[in-house]
Motif scaffolding. Structure first.
Motif, mmCIF file in Angstrom:
data_model
loop_
_atom_site.group_PDB
_atom_site.id
_atom_site.type_symbol
_atom_site.label_atom_id
_atom_site.label_comp_id
_atom_site.label_asym_id
_atom_site.label_seq_id
_atom_site.Cartn_x
_atom_site.Cartn_y
_atom_site.Cartn_z
ATOM 1 N N ASN A 175 0.824 -1.189 0.000
ATOM 2 C CA ASN A 175 0.000 0.000 0.000
ATOM 3 C C ASN A 175 0.866 1.249 0.000
ATOM 4 N N MET A 176 0.576 2.174 -0.903
ATOM 5 C CA MET A 176 1.434 3.336 -1.056
ATOM 6 C C MET A 176 1.427 4.217 0.193
ATOM 7 N N TYR A 177 0.240 4.518 0.704
ATOM 8 C CA TYR A 177 0.203 5.418 1.850
ATOM 9 C C TYR A 177 0.884 4.796 3.068
ATOM 10 N N VAL A 178 0.598 3.551 3.367
ATOM 11 C CA VAL A 178 1.196 2.908 4.541
ATOM 12 C C VAL A 178 2.716 2.885 4.411
ATOM 13 N N SER A 179 3.205 2.649 3.204
ATOM 14 C CA SER A 179 4.651 2.649 2.982
ATOM 15 C C SER A 179 5.239 4.028 3.223
ATOM 16 N N MET A 180 4.566 5.068 2.759
ATOM 17 C CA MET A 180 5.038 6.437 2.990
ATOM 18 C C MET A 180 5.002 6.777 4.473
ATOM 19 N N GLU A 181 3.931 6.403 5.119
ATOM 20 C CA GLU A 181 3.773 6.665 6.544
ATOM 21 C C GLU A 181 4.917 6.042 7.334
ATOM 22 N N ARG A 182 5.292 4.836 6.956
ATOM 23 C CA ARG A 182 6.362 4.114 7.642
ATOM 24 C C ARG A 182 7.711 4.796 7.446
ATOM 25 N N SER A 183 7.877 5.483 6.315
ATOM 26 C CA SER A 183 9.155 6.137 6.005
ATOM 27 C C SER A 183 9.223 7.579 6.496
ATOM 28 N N ALA A 184 8.089 8.128 6.903
ATOM 29 C CA ALA A 184 8.027 9.552 7.250
ATOM 30 C C ALA A 184 8.770 9.855 8.542
ATOM 31 N N TRP A 185 9.298 11.074 8.630
ATOM 32 C CA TRP A 185 9.917 11.581 9.861
ATOM 33 C C TRP A 185 8.878 12.309 10.703
ATOM 34 N N LYS A 186 7.993 13.062 10.035
ATOM 35 C CA LYS A 186 6.943 13.795 10.743
ATOM 36 C C LYS A 186 5.657 13.707 9.951
ATOM 37 N N LEU A 187 4.548 13.658 10.686
ATOM 38 C CA LEU A 187 3.247 13.585 10.063
ATOM 39 C C LEU A 187 2.319 14.585 10.763
ATOM 40 N N ILE A 188 1.725 15.483 9.980
ATOM 41 C CA ILE A 188 0.731 16.419 10.493
ATOM 42 C C ILE A 188 -0.620 15.979 9.944
ATOM 43 N N SER A 189 -1.570 15.755 10.826
ATOM 44 C CA SER A 189 -2.844 15.189 10.402
ATOM 45 C C SER A 189 -4.001 16.002 10.953
ATOM 46 N N TYR A 190 -4.889 16.473 10.061
ATOM 47 C CA TYR A 190 -6.132 17.104 10.487
ATOM 48 C C TYR A 190 -7.246 16.097 10.232
ATOM 49 N N GLN A 191 -7.999 15.731 11.280
ATOM 50 C CA GLN A 191 -9.001 14.682 11.151
ATOM 51 C C GLN A 191 -10.277 15.027 11.903
ATOM 52 N N GLU A 192 -11.374 14.367 11.504
ATOM 53 C CA GLU A 192 -12.655 14.484 12.189
ATOM 54 C C GLU A 192 -13.052 13.151 12.823
ATOM 55 N N LEU A 193 -12.169 12.180 12.759
ATOM 56 C CA LEU A 193 -12.271 10.901 13.453
ATOM 57 C C LEU A 193 -10.906 10.625 14.066
ATOM 58 N N ILE A 194 -10.843 9.754 15.064
ATOM 59 C CA ILE A 194 -9.545 9.411 15.639
ATOM 60 C C ILE A 194 -8.685 8.796 14.545
ATOM 61 N N PRO A 195 -7.483 9.309 14.282
ATOM 62 C CA PRO A 195 -6.650 8.758 13.202
ATOM 63 C C PRO A 195 -6.215 7.333 13.489
ATOM 64 N N GLY A 196 -6.009 6.562 12.429
ATOM 65 C CA GLY A 196 -5.682 5.144 12.554
ATOM 66 C C GLY A 196 -4.487 4.859 13.432
ATOM 67 N N LEU A 197 -3.487 5.742 13.416
ATOM 68 C CA LEU A 197 -2.280 5.509 14.209
ATOM 69 C C LEU A 197 -2.524 5.585 15.704
ATOM 70 N N LEU A 198 -3.687 6.109 16.124
ATOM 71 C CA LEU A 198 -3.972 6.274 17.548
ATOM 72 C C LEU A 198 -5.250 5.551 17.970
#
Length: 300
Positions: A107-130
């Motif tokens: 999966n492209m997004y999951v692969s990017m997420e795994r490689s990222a140093w920082k992630l800024i997320s604006y959400q209206e539901l609890i994000p998957g990582l938490l």
């Protein structure tokens, strides 16, 4: 979900292919030099391939690397197909739409997420990582209503496995979550699930690499616009201060295509938007207080 359309960016596809090959090589414990020698490539050629700088990646090279790394047949086929697409796709101004091309293992997004140093997320539901397991199960079960219990369990586990990047000791992800207050009131999985989720969110927000701030209803809209959920991925810099990869904006397409934005000025606007949200959000202490207050209401 629909197949990838003509807005596919060769830059993004090459980066995804390179990331996949790098992770496969590292998973086998091989250095670039050793891997390149085994498939009769130069060190520089393999390094360019892994960093997405090979303009026309050769399918035969990808196939031989996958064989060396003992990649299974299905993912080898996807990697080879990705190389073909990267070589023929046109650059459409730094915007990529993808849907249905990658399995959970590729999966492209999951692969990017795994490689990222920082992630800024604006959400209206609890994000998957938490998310807690029960919150994730409730969301996934609702979306994949026709899925078997085994399929749901597998998807929940994949989501939970992603969370290791937040809690790992070495190079944990710097996670900056801007969460709209509506997430505290939208009941997912029932009152007990919500109470546990909100209390866990308050606790994990104490971690030095995690920031959670609520954007309250009272703050109104930002720039007079209704905000939509987005994720900003930053991949950090190398020892020379050069970005490892350009930053990307990710928009979850849910039932349609996911969108990846590489265009520098658009990425910058999302950074400015995130900062505008942050200026009107509750601070971290008041956020934790509000999370616990909401949890108590669900416990009554």
């Amino acid at each position: 979900m629909p197949e990838t359309d003509d807005t596919t960016s060769p830059t993004l596809l090459r980066r995804q292919l390179g990331r996949f090959l790098r992770e496969a090589r590292e998973g086998r414990g091989l250095s670039i030099a050793n891997a390149a020698k085994e498939v009769q490539l130069s060190f520089n050629a393999l390094q360019r391939l892994e960093t997405g700088r090979t303009v026309n990646p050769r399918r035969q090279d990808v196939r031989e690397l996958c064989s060396l790394y003992e990649v299974d047949v299905e993912d080898t086929g996807k990697a080879v197909g990705l190389a073909a697409r990267a070589a023929t796709a046109k650059d459409e101004g730094g915007v990529t739409s993808l849907g249905g091309l990658f399995s959970d293992a590729f999966n492209m997004y999951v692969s990017m997420e795994r490689s990222a140093w920082k992630l800024i997320s604006y959400q209206e539901l609890i994000p998957g990582l938490l998310q807690t397991a029960d919150y994730a199960r409730a969301m996934i079960s609702a979306f994949f209503a026709g899925g078997s219990e085994e399929e749901i369990d597998q998807r929940v586990q994949i989501r939970l496995d992603r969370q290791v990047i937040v809690t790992r000791r070495t190079r944990p992800l710097n996670l900056d979550v801007l969460l709209h207050e509506s997430a505290l009131h939208r009941v997912i999985g029932g009152p007990r699930v919500m109470a546990i989720q909100l209390r866990q969110l308050a606790e994990i927000s104490k971690q030095p690499n995690v920031s959670v701030r609520i954007h309250p209803f009272s703050a109104g809209s930002v720039w007079g616009l209704p905000a939509i959920p987005f994720v900003l991925l930053d991949f950090g810099t190398d020892s020379r201060g050069i970005p490892v990869e350009p930053p990307i904006v990710y928009l979850d397409g849910a039932m349609s295509s996911d969108v990846y934005i590489e265009k520098r000025e658009v990425v910058q606007r999302y950074h400015e938007f995130a900062e505008a949200v942050r200026r009107t959000a509750l601070d971290e202490v008041r956020t934790r207080d509000l999370l616990r207050q909401a949890a108590r209401r669900f416990e009554q």
